[in-house]
Design a protein around this motif. Sequence first.
Motif, PDB file in Angstrom:
ATOM      1  N   UNK A 114      40.934  10.310  25.624  1.00  0.00           N
ATOM      2  CA  UNK A 114      40.673   9.129  26.448  1.00  0.00           C
ATOM      3  C   UNK A 114      40.449   9.515  27.908  1.00  0.00           C
ATOM      4  N   UNK A 115      41.196  10.495  28.387  1.00  0.00           N
ATOM      5  CA  UNK A 115      41.019  10.965  29.760  1.00  0.00           C
ATOM      6  C   UNK A 115      39.635  11.589  29.939  1.00  0.00           C
ATOM      7  N   UNK A 188      41.052  18.324  43.043  1.00  0.00           N
ATOM      8  CA  UNK A 188      40.538  17.241  42.212  1.00  0.00           C
ATOM      9  C   UNK A 188      40.144  16.030  43.041  1.00  0.00           C
ATOM     10  N   UNK A 189      39.003  15.435  42.707  1.00  0.00           N
ATOM     11  CA  UNK A 189      38.594  14.201  43.374  1.00  0.00           C
ATOM     12  C   UNK A 189      39.329  13.027  42.730  1.00  0.00           C
ATOM     13  N   UNK A 190      39.058  11.819  43.231  1.00  0.00           N
ATOM     14  CA  UNK A 190      39.779  10.636  42.761  1.00  0.00           C
ATOM     15  C   UNK A 190      39.570  10.399  41.267  1.00  0.00           C
ATOM     16  N   UNK A 195      41.965  10.663  35.835  1.00  0.00           N
ATOM     17  CA  UNK A 195      41.838  11.128  34.454  1.00  0.00           C
ATOM     18  C   UNK A 195      42.985  12.070  34.081  1.00  0.00           C
ATOM     19  N   UNK A 196      43.396  12.916  35.025  1.00  0.00           N
ATOM     20  CA  UNK A 196      44.516  13.816  34.736  1.00  0.00           C
ATOM     21  C   UNK A 196      45.781  13.011  34.460  1.00  0.00           C
ATOM     22  N   UNK A 197      46.028  11.978  35.260  1.00  0.00           N
ATOM     23  CA  UNK A 197      47.188  11.131  35.023  1.00  0.00           C
ATOM     24  C   UNK A 197      47.066  10.409  33.676  1.00  0.00           C
TER      25      UNK A 197
END
Length: 206
Positions: A114-115, A188-190, A195-197
């Motif tokens: 999903x990320x 990492x950009x926003x 996506x990482x979270x």
Amino acid sequence: MRTTTPLRRALITVTATAAVVLTATGSAVAVPVCGTATAPHAAALSLSPLHPVVELAAERLATADLVAAAKWGTDSPIDDPAREQQVLDNVAAQAQQLGADPDEIRTIFRDQIEANKLVQRGLFQRWTDHPDEAPTTKPDLTVVRRQINRITSALVQSLADSSENRSTFTCSPELAVAAFQVHYENHLDALHTRALHRALPSICRD
């Protein structure tokens, strides 16, 4: 989204957690919010035991850029249920071989998938709004998927290796610190930070 309240709190306050650790190690500095200027003393923060897991999750997310570029302007959809099921079946089989819980690994990789799609959708929207930023070349999706498979296998191994850490009450803050570290190290950009979270909610067993 399967995020427990404690973990959601920990991820939202990643930099606050890191600041506390920095202070405890004698390096009290102002730590910026993710997405702003980088923290000059972030390297002074001892690596979280979950750093390898989060680093591999971020590395897997980076391939979403290549997948999006390969699919852009084609009939290939972002959602690919057959491919997703294949990934889930493969990680479950690998987990079983390693003595890990196949169902747990499946759950974690649903979040990874999903990320990955979150990044793809974000990039598609960006390229639609700003055609001049759209990719002009298409990566070979077969080659990209071989790279994804390699990272996926390494992530399953890392999850199996970190099983004890993922069961402790310190997992959520350690995961938050690891997310901060990986965000800083990889600039990492926003979009990729969000996506990482999204990729992390199922890592801890709390």
